[in-house]
Scaffold this active site. Structure first.
Site, PDB file in Angstrom:
ATOM      1  N   SER A 194     -13.666   1.536  -7.947  1.00 37.57           N
ATOM      2  CA  SER A 194     -14.733   1.653  -8.951  1.00 37.57           C
ATOM      3  C   SER A 194     -14.314   2.634 -10.046  1.00 37.57           C
ATOM      4  CB  SER A 194     -16.034   2.109  -8.289  1.00 37.57           C
ATOM      5  OG  SER A 194     -15.954   3.457  -7.863  1.00 37.57           O
ATOM      6  N   ASP A 208      -4.185   0.527  -9.523  1.00 35.49           N
ATOM      7  CA  ASP A 208      -5.601   0.214  -9.696  1.00 35.49           C
ATOM      8  C   ASP A 208      -5.921  -0.148 -11.145  1.00 35.49           C
ATOM      9  OD1 ASP A 208      -5.593   0.990  -7.096  1.00 35.49           O
ATOM     10  OD2 ASP A 208      -6.723   2.844  -7.404  1.00 35.49           O
ATOM     11  N   GLY A 227     -16.490   4.287  -4.008  1.00 39.58           N
ATOM     12  CA  GLY A 227     -15.849   5.057  -2.941  1.00 39.58           C
ATOM     13  C   GLY A 227     -15.445   4.207  -1.753  1.00 39.58           C
ATOM     14  N   ASP A 277       2.949   2.265  -4.868  1.00 41.11           N
ATOM     15  CA  ASP A 277       2.930   2.360  -6.344  1.00 41.11           C
ATOM     16  C   ASP A 277       3.437   3.704  -6.867  1.00 41.11           C
ATOM     17  OD1 ASP A 277       0.546   3.730  -5.709  1.00 41.11           O
ATOM     18  OD2 ASP A 277      -0.592   2.843  -7.354  1.00 41.11           O
ATOM     19  N   GLU A 284       0.841  -1.207   0.000  1.00 37.22           N
ATOM     20  CA  GLU A 284       0.000   0.000   0.000  1.00 37.22           C
ATOM     21  C   GLU A 284       0.873   1.253   0.000  1.00 37.22           C
ATOM     22  OE1 GLU A 284      -3.158   0.207  -1.181  1.00 37.22           O
ATOM     23  OE2 GLU A 284      -3.520  -1.372   0.288  1.00 37.22           O
TER      24      GLU A 284
END
Ligand code: ADP
Ligand code: MG
Length: 403
Positions: A127, A172, A122, A37, A34
């Protein structure tokens, strides 16, 4: 009705015609890695079964029309007039992709798009990337662009960065476009080299729960930019292109060279988190074998494949502590999910996604999952908080054409 049927039906009801095709891209959950990236580091996401579908028809008059089953706002805009700020609301994401394609030199025109999704919005499950990648894939086919998967992901990331104004890294979009069923994606975000790492939790009696706290704290956007700027400053002070270039073995010495305080904490998180990704990948690689061909002393025995997969749990919890204490992006809700899940017998848990709310991943024995979900709900009730939603994450396919 299947997801495909409802996308086709929704398109017909909005536009009065059949779509040329239906394209789908999934949401994702990050197992570990986490805030690495944008430091050129490692990540290990998997695609969710929940996905965004885009039913579409190509238009040759240059008009882009946008409908979503999840939003009342309908947008019509000429592709030639697209630019940052030209559209608002949710239309920003699909419009951004079309604009980014044009800016990258692709000859693209208009389309009628109908979006339908079951990715929680969210919730830190991307999404937005699912929407971008589904639109990008639709355009790839409608206009015969010949994009490859990393190309699709990079384009979607640039769209989100430069048009939607969200300074996200590439994880993502890479997850949504490149993941495969039954595997996590071990991605080096520096050069986008990637490997599919088999992840068959069910075969080992395990489950990966995603607990969506359904909260998103206001700080999120500003804090993200601030953490990112801090990481870049630390790398500069250390004479590195990115924090990824600081080897774990040199961490302690390097921290001495940084001013005490925030920059040290940020650096420690990023470097230890990259190491955690590599440790988890090694465990998953070791677990990708027969359960116990050699009896208790064989690879399935105490030190073997199944035990290896269970050993991922404590690394997740360690990662959460690092995000909470060093990177300071967790919040009371995600901290409580992790604590309650672990107290109820989870193998390990961590917040996932950018932080300040969103979701938590919990690794657990299959038989313990319901009890853990109940314990988390009870802990939230005791605080007077709305109960979180949870579901099991099964590693699913990346972006693809459905029709
Ligand atoms: P996340 O990516 O974690 O879900 P973001 O804030 O990055 O959260 O993206 C959510 C935004 O993406 C929504 O506010 C909306 O603008 C847009 N979006 C995502 N899915 C849809 C959808 N199916 N229909 C319309 N807009 C969507
Ligand atoms: Mg997003």
């Amino acid at each position: 009705m299947s997801h495909l049927d409802s996308a086709v039906k929704g398109f017909r009801s909005r536009y009065g015609a059949d779509p040329d095709g239906v394209w789908q891209a999934p949401g994702r959950v990050n197992l570990i890695g986490e805030h690495t990236d944008y430091n050129d580091g490692f990540v290990l996401p998997l695609a969710l079964p929940q996905a965004t579908r885009v039913a579409a028809v190509r238009r040759d008059d240059g008009l882009l029309r946008l409908h979503s089953a999840q939003a009342a706002q309908v947008t019509e805009v000429e592709v030639a007039r697209l630019g940052p700020g030209a559209v608002g609301g949710w239309a920003v994401y699909p419009a951004a992709v079309v604009w980014a394609l044009g800016r990258a030199g692709h000859r693209v025109g208009g389309a009628d798009l109908y979006v339908d999704s079951d990715v929680p919005v969210g919730a830190g499950l991307s999404s937005s990337a699912a929407l971008e990648c589904a639109v990008g894939l639709a355009y790839d086919d409608l206009y015969g662009l010949g994009l490859d998967r990393p190309g699709l992901a990079l384009l979607a990331q640039r769209a989100e960065n430069d048009f939607a104004g969200v300074p996200c890294g590439v994880m993502d979009q890479m997850a949504s476009s490149c993941c495969t069923e039954g595997a996590a994606l071990f991605l080096d975000t520096r050069d986008l080299s990637a490997r599919q790492v088999p992840l068959d939790l069910a075969a080992r009696g395990l489950v990966l729960l995603v607990v969506d706290t359904q909260v998103k704290h206001e700080l999120a956007d500003g804090a993200y930019a601030q953490r990112r700027a801090g990481c870049e400053r630390a790398a500069r002070l250390l004479g590195l292109a990115a924090l990824r270039d600081l080897p774990y073995a040199e961490l302690e010495a390097a921290l001495e060279q940084l001013p005490a305080g925030e920059l040290r904490s940020l650096t420690r998180h990023v470097v230890t988190e990259d190491a955690r990704v590599e440790r988890v990948v090694a465990l998953l690689d070791g677990a990708d074998g027969p359960e116990s061909p050699g009896g208790p002393d064989g690879p399935g025995g105490p030190g073997g494949a199944a035990a290896g997969l269970r050993a991922v749990g404590p690394i997740l919890t360690e990662g959460h502590a690092s995000l909470r204490d060093d990177f300071a992006v967790s919040c009371a809700e995600t901290d409580l999910v992790v604590a309650a899940a672990n107290a109820a017998g989870a193998l390990g848990a961590r917040m996932t996604g950018g932080g300040f709310g969103g979701s938590v991943v919990v690794l657990a024995e299959e038989g313990a999952a319901d009890g853990i979900a109940d314990a988390v709900a009870d802990a939230f009730a005791a605080e007077g908080w709305k109960s979180p939603r949870s579901f099991a994450a099964v590693p699913s396919a990346g972006a693809r054409r459905l029709l």
